[in-house]
Design an enzyme around this catalytic site. Sequence first.
Site, PDB file in Angstrom:
ATOM      1  N   HIS A 184       0.828  -1.205   0.000  1.00 24.76           N
ATOM      2  CA  HIS A 184       0.000   0.000   0.000  1.00 24.76           C
ATOM      3  C   HIS A 184       0.861   1.253   0.000  1.00 24.76           C
ATOM      4  O   HIS A 184       0.581   2.230  -0.696  1.00 24.76           O
ATOM      5  CB  HIS A 184      -0.901   0.010   1.239  1.00 24.76           C
ATOM      6  CG  HIS A 184      -2.302  -0.433   0.950  1.00 24.76           C
ATOM      7  ND1 HIS A 184      -3.143  -0.940   1.897  1.00 24.76           N
ATOM      8  CD2 HIS A 184      -3.016  -0.446  -0.202  1.00 24.76           C
ATOM      9  CE1 HIS A 184      -4.308  -1.234   1.350  1.00 24.76           C
ATOM     10  NE2 HIS A 184      -4.253  -0.955   0.091  1.00 24.76           N
ATOM     11  N   ARG A 286     -11.176   0.273 -12.967  1.00 23.31           N
ATOM     12  CA  ARG A 286     -11.663  -0.732 -12.022  1.00 23.31           C
ATOM     13  C   ARG A 286     -13.097  -0.374 -11.631  1.00 23.31           C
ATOM     14  O   ARG A 286     -13.332   0.663 -11.019  1.00 23.31           O
ATOM     15  CB  ARG A 286     -10.775  -0.759 -10.780  1.00 23.31           C
ATOM     16  CG  ARG A 286      -9.287  -0.890 -11.072  1.00 23.31           C
ATOM     17  CD  ARG A 286      -8.505  -0.841  -9.763  1.00 23.31           C
ATOM     18  NE  ARG A 286      -7.061  -0.853  -9.970  1.00 23.31           N
ATOM     19  CZ  ARG A 286      -6.300   0.227 -10.080  1.00 23.31           C
ATOM     20  NH1 ARG A 286      -6.868   1.436 -10.016  1.00 23.31           N
ATOM     21  NH2 ARG A 286      -5.000   0.136 -10.249  1.00 23.31           N
ATOM     22  N   ARG A 322     -12.578  -2.843 -17.006  1.00 19.95           N
ATOM     23  CA  ARG A 322     -12.588  -4.232 -16.524  1.00 19.95           C
ATOM     24  C   ARG A 322     -13.913  -4.485 -15.813  1.00 19.95           C
ATOM     25  O   ARG A 322     -14.283  -3.734 -14.905  1.00 19.95           O
ATOM     26  CB  ARG A 322     -11.422  -4.465 -15.563  1.00 19.95           C
ATOM     27  CG  ARG A 322     -11.354  -5.893 -14.997  1.00 19.95           C
ATOM     28  CD  ARG A 322     -10.174  -6.049 -14.053  1.00 19.95           C
ATOM     29  NE  ARG A 322     -10.366  -5.287 -12.817  1.00 19.95           N
ATOM     30  CZ  ARG A 322      -9.395  -5.090 -11.913  1.00 19.95           C
ATOM     31  NH1 ARG A 322      -8.186  -5.569 -12.128  1.00 19.95           N
ATOM     32  NH2 ARG A 322      -9.644  -4.399 -10.822  1.00 19.95           N
ATOM     33  N   GLU A 411      -3.605 -13.012 -16.249  1.00 22.51           N
ATOM     34  CA  GLU A 411      -3.155 -12.925 -14.865  1.00 22.51           C
ATOM     35  C   GLU A 411      -2.706 -14.268 -14.298  1.00 22.51           C
ATOM     36  O   GLU A 411      -2.179 -14.318 -13.187  1.00 22.51           O
ATOM     37  CB  GLU A 411      -4.289 -12.373 -13.995  1.00 22.51           C
ATOM     38  CG  GLU A 411      -4.740 -10.974 -14.404  1.00 22.51           C
ATOM     39  CD  GLU A 411      -6.016 -10.573 -13.704  1.00 22.51           C
ATOM     40  OE1 GLU A 411      -5.937  -9.854 -12.702  1.00 22.51           O
ATOM     41  OE2 GLU A 411      -7.096 -10.997 -14.176  1.00 22.51           O
ATOM     42  N   ASN A 434       0.649  -7.895 -11.439  1.00 23.73           N
ATOM     43  CA  ASN A 434       0.587  -8.168  -9.999  1.00 23.73           C
ATOM     44  C   ASN A 434       0.149  -9.608  -9.742  1.00 23.73           C
ATOM     45  O   ASN A 434       0.812 -10.367  -9.023  1.00 23.73           O
ATOM     46  CB  ASN A 434      -0.368  -7.206  -9.305  1.00 23.73           C
ATOM     47  CG  ASN A 434       0.060  -5.761  -9.423  1.00 23.73           C
ATOM     48  OD1 ASN A 434       1.124  -5.458  -9.941  1.00 23.73           O
ATOM     49  ND2 ASN A 434      -0.770  -4.858  -8.941  1.00 23.73           N
ATOM     50  N   ASP A 435      -0.982  -9.986 -10.322  1.00 27.48           N
ATOM     51  CA  ASP A 435      -1.469 -11.354 -10.128  1.00 27.48           C
ATOM     52  C   ASP A 435      -0.640 -12.363 -10.902  1.00 27.48           C
ATOM     53  O   ASP A 435      -0.429 -13.484 -10.433  1.00 27.48           O
ATOM     54  CB  ASP A 435      -2.940 -11.459 -10.523  1.00 27.48           C
ATOM     55  CG  ASP A 435      -3.882 -11.168  -9.359  1.00 27.48           C
ATOM     56  OD1 ASP A 435      -3.539 -11.548  -8.225  1.00 27.48           O
ATOM     57  OD2 ASP A 435      -4.939 -10.563  -9.575  1.00 27.48           O
ATOM     58  N   CYS A 482      -1.125  -3.642 -17.490  1.00 25.26           N
ATOM     59  CA  CYS A 482      -1.806  -2.691 -16.603  1.00 25.26           C
ATOM     60  C   CYS A 482      -1.484  -2.946 -15.139  1.00 25.26           C
ATOM     61  O   CYS A 482      -2.140  -2.410 -14.254  1.00 25.26           O
ATOM     62  CB  CYS A 482      -3.317  -2.725 -16.821  1.00 25.26           C
ATOM     63  SG  CYS A 482      -4.079  -4.314 -16.439  1.00 25.26           S
TER      64      CYS A 482
END
Length: 558
Positions: A184, A286, A322, A411, A434-435, A482
Amino acid sequence: MAALRGVGIGQGVATGPVRRMAEALPAPENVPTTLGADAERTRAQEAIADVAADLTRRAEAVDGAAQEVLEAQAMIAEDPTLADEVEERIAAGATAEWAVHDAFAGFRASLEAIGGYLGERAADLDDIAQRVLARLRGVAAPGVPDPGYPFVLVARDLAPADTALLDLDKVLALITTDGGPTSHTAILAREKGIVAVVGAVDAAGLADDETVIVDAAAGTITTEPSADELARATARAAEKQAADTAPPTPGALADGTPIALLANLGKPGDAVDAVARGAEGVGLFRTEFLFLSSTNAPTVSAQREAYRELLAAFPGRKVVVRVLDAGADKPLPFLNDAHEENPALGLRGLRALRASEDILREQLTALAEAQAETEADLWVMAPMVATVEETAYFTAIAREYGLRTAGIMVEVPASALLADRLLAHADFASIGTNDLTQYTMAADRLLGSVASFQDPWHPAVLRLVAEVGRAGAALGKPVGVCGEAAADPLLAVVLAGLGVGSLSMAPAALADVRRALAQHTLEDARRIAAAALAADDAGAARAAAQAAAAPDPSLPTR
C-alpha cells in the site's frame, strides 16, 4: 559514505535530514477494570466512533486510491463483528484498552488467515487499533512527525491514513524498512509522486537529523554524502522537476515506435488528473468502486452514469473497462460470500460473474448505454481468464450487447502459455503483472513473509509476458500491461522489448515512463529485454537490464 539498498518507487531523487516515525504505543496490560463494564463500554464505543469519524474526514480530503483505502479503514473500525468482540471482553471484566487491543489482534489474525483482499485489510487494523488506544489514553496517535522543517521520513511502514495525507511541502522523501513494490505504501507513494525507497532493511539504523540522499531510480539511500554528491542530486531533482512540468507528448521509443501511455483509474473523478498528466486514454478502469461498498448490486442506471462520466472525459480515446473483479477474496453478499480455504484460487473474477450472470449482463448493459451517449473508444475486458472456453464465452456475451472490442486479462500462467489460442477469440490482451507474478511464483502478493518472491522482474514472469507479446504480434492483436510493473521506467522499456504496445499505470508515473522510453529504440528495448530474460532471478534481471541500458561504462546506470 555508505549506500543502503531497497526498492525504489519512481525515478525521483531528494536530499534532506532524517526524521524517524514514532514507535507504536505499548500494548496495554490485561488487568481487571476498576470503572465497571458500562463505563468501559462507553469509553470503547466513543473512541472507536471518534477514530472512524476522523478516518472518514481524512477520506473526504483526498481522492483516488488514498480515498478508497481510508474509506475501507473507517468501515473496518465500525465493523459489527469487531464491536461484538470488544463487548465480549468488556463484559468479562476487561478494560476498554485491553478489549480493543485483544479484539483487534484476534480480528487481524482471522483476516490474515483468509488472505486475498481481506488479508490486505489485516495490516490496516494495527493502525486503527493504535488510533483507538491513543484516544482512550488521551495521547496523540503515533504518526508523521512535524519538526518544523522539510525532512526525509523514515518508518518501518506507513499506515494508509498517514501516507494519504503526507504534506509534500515538508516530506521530501520516504524510506521504509518493510514492504515491497506492491505494498500500500508503495502504491500510494507512486500515485502521489513521492520519492520513495521501500524495503530498505538497513535504514532502521538511520538517526534523526542525519543527512541522506534518497535515489529512487537506483533504489539507494546514501548516508554521509559529500558536497559534490549533494550538488549532483539537487541538480538531478531540478532537471526532473522541469521535465515533469513540460507539456506531455505521446509515449514512444527513440525511433518513433509508439507505446501508448494510459492511466489506471478507480473512479470517474480520477480522470481529470490523468488527462492533465498526458494520459492517452485509460488502460484499466476498475469498476469495483461501484460494488464493494454496497449490500446490493448497483442499478443499471447508477452504473451507466458512472461509466458515462468516465467515457466523456476521453472523447475519441481508448478506455479499457474491466468488468467486476470480485469473488471469494472480495466477498459480496449479492455475488459470492461463501468461505473458501484459499480464496486467491477460488471463485473470483469471471468465474464469480458466470455464477451470477445477471450481474455481468447488467454491467454490460450499462456500459453499452454509456458508450452510445459518448465518443470514447470503449474496450471491455474480463478478469482472471484461464481457458479458451472462458475467453469465447466473454467475447460472445460482450458482442450480444454491441460492445465492439472485448478482451481478456492475462493474470494466470495458463492464459499466458495459451495466449495464441485465447487471442484467436479475444480482440486484445491486458497483462495484470501483480497477479501474474503472484501465481507464477506461488507467493501471495499481500503476504510480507514472501515479499522477496513478488517481483515482476523475475525471468519466469518476463518469459510469460514474452509469450503473450509473441502471440499478439502473430495474430495482430494488441497486448498491454496494466499492473504495477508498467510504472517502473526501466521495466517499461523491457516490456516494450517483449512486444507490449501499451502501458497503463498510476497517472503520477507517466512522466518518468515517458522519459525512459524516449531514451531507447525498439532494437535497444529488445536487447535490454533479452539481457533480463537471460538472468536467473529478479535481482539479476534488473541488474542485467540496467547494464544493457547503459552500455557505455563511463555512464551511470539508471
